[in-house]
Design a protein around this motif. Structure first.
Motif, PDB file in Angstrom:
ATOM      1  N   PHE A 171      24.461  57.774  21.066  1.00  0.00           N
ATOM      2  CA  PHE A 171      23.437  58.459  21.831  1.00  0.00           C
ATOM      3  C   PHE A 171      24.060  59.143  23.032  1.00  0.00           C
ATOM      4  CE2 PHE A 171      20.990  55.012  19.796  1.00  0.00           C
ATOM      5  CZ  PHE A 171      20.120  55.798  19.059  1.00  0.00           C
ATOM      6  N   PHE A 172      23.426  60.208  23.468  1.00  0.00           N
ATOM      7  CA  PHE A 172      23.903  60.924  24.645  1.00  0.00           C
ATOM      8  C   PHE A 172      23.452  60.203  25.905  1.00  0.00           C
ATOM      9  CE2 PHE A 172      23.525  64.504  21.570  1.00  0.00           C
ATOM     10  CZ  PHE A 172      24.876  64.779  21.494  1.00  0.00           C
ATOM     11  N   THR A 173      24.292  60.241  26.925  1.00  0.00           N
ATOM     12  CA  THR A 173      23.898  59.682  28.211  1.00  0.00           C
ATOM     13  C   THR A 173      23.086  60.730  28.967  1.00  0.00           C
ATOM     14  OG1 THR A 173      25.889  60.463  29.330  1.00  0.00           O
ATOM     15  CG2 THR A 173      25.986  58.267  28.295  1.00  0.00           C
ATOM     16  N   LEU A 174      22.447  60.296  30.034  1.00  0.00           N
ATOM     17  CA  LEU A 174      21.640  61.210  30.822  1.00  0.00           C
ATOM     18  C   LEU A 174      22.493  62.307  31.460  1.00  0.00           C
ATOM     19  CD1 LEU A 174      18.819  61.877  31.854  1.00  0.00           C
ATOM     20  CD2 LEU A 174      19.265  60.392  33.800  1.00  0.00           C
ATOM     21  N   ASN A 175      23.695  61.963  31.888  1.00  0.00           N
ATOM     22  CA  ASN A 175      24.590  62.965  32.487  1.00  0.00           C
ATOM     23  C   ASN A 175      24.989  64.033  31.474  1.00  0.00           C
ATOM     24  OD1 ASN A 175      24.572  61.809  35.016  1.00  0.00           O
ATOM     25  ND2 ASN A 175      26.318  60.478  34.561  1.00  0.00           N
ATOM     26  N   GLU A 176      25.241  63.633  30.231  1.00  0.00           N
ATOM     27  CA  GLU A 176      25.592  64.610  29.197  1.00  0.00           C
ATOM     28  C   GLU A 176      24.413  65.531  28.884  1.00  0.00           C
ATOM     29  OE1 GLU A 176      28.903  62.032  26.692  1.00  0.00           O
ATOM     30  OE2 GLU A 176      26.803  62.020  26.064  1.00  0.00           O
ATOM     31  N   ILE A 177      23.227  64.978  28.828  1.00  0.00           N
ATOM     32  CA  ILE A 177      22.038  65.798  28.558  1.00  0.00           C
ATOM     33  C   ILE A 177      21.805  66.780  29.689  1.00  0.00           C
ATOM     34  CG2 ILE A 177      19.534  65.697  28.266  1.00  0.00           C
ATOM     35  CD1 ILE A 177      19.951  63.020  26.836  1.00  0.00           C
ATOM     36  N   VAL A 178      21.989  66.330  30.922  1.00  0.00           N
ATOM     37  CA  VAL A 178      21.821  67.220  32.079  1.00  0.00           C
ATOM     38  C   VAL A 178      22.832  68.360  32.025  1.00  0.00           C
ATOM     39  CG1 VAL A 178      22.128  67.334  34.593  1.00  0.00           C
ATOM     40  CG2 VAL A 178      20.728  65.535  33.589  1.00  0.00           C
ATOM     41  N   ARG A 179      24.082  68.062  31.671  1.00  0.00           N
ATOM     42  CA  ARG A 179      25.104  69.110  31.596  1.00  0.00           C
ATOM     43  C   ARG A 179      24.845  70.083  30.452  1.00  0.00           C
ATOM     44  NH1 ARG A 179      30.368  65.925  31.384  1.00  0.00           N
ATOM     45  NH2 ARG A 179      29.703  64.280  32.746  1.00  0.00           N
ATOM     46  N   TRP A 180      24.455  69.582  29.310  1.00  0.00           N
ATOM     47  CA  TRP A 180      24.260  70.440  28.140  1.00  0.00           C
ATOM     48  C   TRP A 180      23.057  71.352  28.299  1.00  0.00           C
ATOM     49  CZ3 TRP A 180      25.601  69.158  22.543  1.00  0.00           C
ATOM     50  CH2 TRP A 180      26.916  68.718  22.468  1.00  0.00           C
ATOM     51  N   PHE A 181      21.941  70.807  28.754  1.00  0.00           N
ATOM     52  CA  PHE A 181      20.737  71.616  28.874  1.00  0.00           C
ATOM     53  C   PHE A 181      20.691  72.418  30.162  1.00  0.00           C
ATOM     54  CE2 PHE A 181      18.923  68.428  25.858  1.00  0.00           C
ATOM     55  CZ  PHE A 181      18.742  69.303  24.821  1.00  0.00           C
ATOM     56  N   GLY A 182      21.486  72.046  31.140  1.00  0.00           N
ATOM     57  CA  GLY A 182      21.484  72.764  32.411  1.00  0.00           C
ATOM     58  C   GLY A 182      20.193  72.554  33.187  1.00  0.00           C
ATOM     59  N   MET A 183      19.542  71.443  32.935  1.00  0.00           N
ATOM     60  CA  MET A 183      18.287  71.113  33.605  1.00  0.00           C
ATOM     61  C   MET A 183      18.486  69.843  34.418  1.00  0.00           C
ATOM     62  SD  MET A 183      15.698  71.641  30.405  1.00  0.00           S
ATOM     63  CE  MET A 183      14.208  71.370  31.310  1.00  0.00           C
ATOM     64  N   THR A 184      17.756  69.741  35.505  1.00  0.00           N
ATOM     65  CA  THR A 184      17.789  68.511  36.277  1.00  0.00           C
ATOM     66  C   THR A 184      16.859  67.501  35.629  1.00  0.00           C
ATOM     67  OG1 THR A 184      16.007  69.253  37.707  1.00  0.00           O
ATOM     68  CG2 THR A 184      18.257  69.789  38.406  1.00  0.00           C
ATOM     69  N   VAL A 185      16.933  66.268  36.103  1.00  0.00           N
ATOM     70  CA  VAL A 185      16.091  65.208  35.559  1.00  0.00           C
ATOM     71  C   VAL A 185      14.619  65.511  35.847  1.00  0.00           C
ATOM     72  CG1 VAL A 185      15.620  62.727  35.640  1.00  0.00           C
ATOM     73  CG2 VAL A 185      17.965  63.547  35.816  1.00  0.00           C
ATOM     74  N   PHE A 186      14.342  66.076  37.013  1.00  0.00           N
ATOM     75  CA  PHE A 186      12.965  66.439  37.360  1.00  0.00           C
ATOM     76  C   PHE A 186      12.408  67.479  36.385  1.00  0.00           C
ATOM     77  CE2 PHE A 186      10.073  69.291  39.675  1.00  0.00           C
ATOM     78  CZ  PHE A 186       9.049  68.383  39.939  1.00  0.00           C
ATOM     79  N   GLU A 187      13.207  68.474  36.050  1.00  0.00           N
ATOM     80  CA  GLU A 187      12.765  69.496  35.098  1.00  0.00           C
ATOM     81  C   GLU A 187      12.521  68.900  33.718  1.00  0.00           C
ATOM     82  OE1 GLU A 187      14.775  73.672  36.314  1.00  0.00           O
ATOM     83  OE2 GLU A 187      16.166  72.030  35.902  1.00  0.00           O
ATOM     84  N   MET A 188      13.368  67.968  33.320  1.00  0.00           N
ATOM     85  CA  MET A 188      13.177  67.323  32.021  1.00  0.00           C
ATOM     86  C   MET A 188      11.902  66.485  31.995  1.00  0.00           C
ATOM     87  SD  MET A 188      16.845  66.185  30.573  1.00  0.00           S
ATOM     88  CE  MET A 188      18.056  66.377  31.839  1.00  0.00           C
ATOM     89  N   CYS A 189      11.640  65.760  33.077  1.00  0.00           N
ATOM     90  CA  CYS A 189      10.402  64.969  33.145  1.00  0.00           C
ATOM     91  C   CYS A 189       9.182  65.874  33.135  1.00  0.00           C
ATOM     92  CB  CYS A 189      10.401  64.103  34.396  1.00  0.00           C
ATOM     93  SG  CYS A 189      11.574  62.750  34.340  1.00  0.00           S
ATOM     94  N   LEU A 190       9.259  66.972  33.844  1.00  0.00           N
ATOM     95  CA  LEU A 190       8.158  67.934  33.861  1.00  0.00           C
ATOM     96  C   LEU A 190       7.921  68.506  32.469  1.00  0.00           C
ATOM     97  CD1 LEU A 190       6.280  69.331  35.956  1.00  0.00           C
ATOM     98  CD2 LEU A 190       7.970  71.140  36.074  1.00  0.00           C
TER      99      LEU A 190
END
Length: 135
Positions: free
Chosen positions: A2-21
């Motif tokens: 599974f991808f970690t949260l840091n990898e997902i943030v880097r790949w999508f170029g979105m912050t955690v707040f944007e992903m939650c939104l």
């Protein structure tokens, strides 16, 4: 695996707040879409079902502008410009896809599915470039 949260943030170029939104908007949209499909929301049009996604796009765009201004003030000109333009292009392409999909559901346009999905290919190409730059 599974991808970690840091990898997902880097790949999508979105912050955690944007992903939650985005997750909240997609959850709300999916509930409204099921209710519309099951004829519980008989009077609602597809435009009202898509409102959470359009609001999410607007808030993400506003958030991207704020992040760009902050990064620019910290003298990270190149990183700020690349992040801003890649994020804005992805947001515009996603908005166009949602707009075309909503028009297709309303039978307003005679677009084929390949024409409707074409903005997603641009988003995938941008994500591919970001993925190559990460590692």
């Amino acid at each position: 695996m599974f991808f970690t949260l840091n990898e997902i943030v880097r790949w999508f170029g979105m912050t955690v707040f944007e992903m939650c939104l985005s997750l909240v908007a997609w959850f709300t949209f999916s509930v409204l879409a099921v209710l519309k499909h099951e004829n519980v929301l008989v009077t609602a049009s597809w435009w009202t079902v898509f409102i959470p996604l359009f609001v999410c796009d607007g808030l993400n765009t506003y958030f991207c502008v704020i992040v760009f201004i902050r990064m620019y003030r910290e003298a990270q000109y190149r990183v700020a410009t690349f992040r801003f333009f890649s994020s804005i292009i992805c947001l515009i392409c996603m908005f166009v896809f949602k707009l075309l999909f909503c028009q297709k559901l309303n039978n307003k346009m005679g677009l084929s599915y390949s024409e409707m999905v074409s903005p997603l290919f641009i988003v995938l190409q941008i994500m591919m470039v970001k993925a190559c730059q990460v590692y």
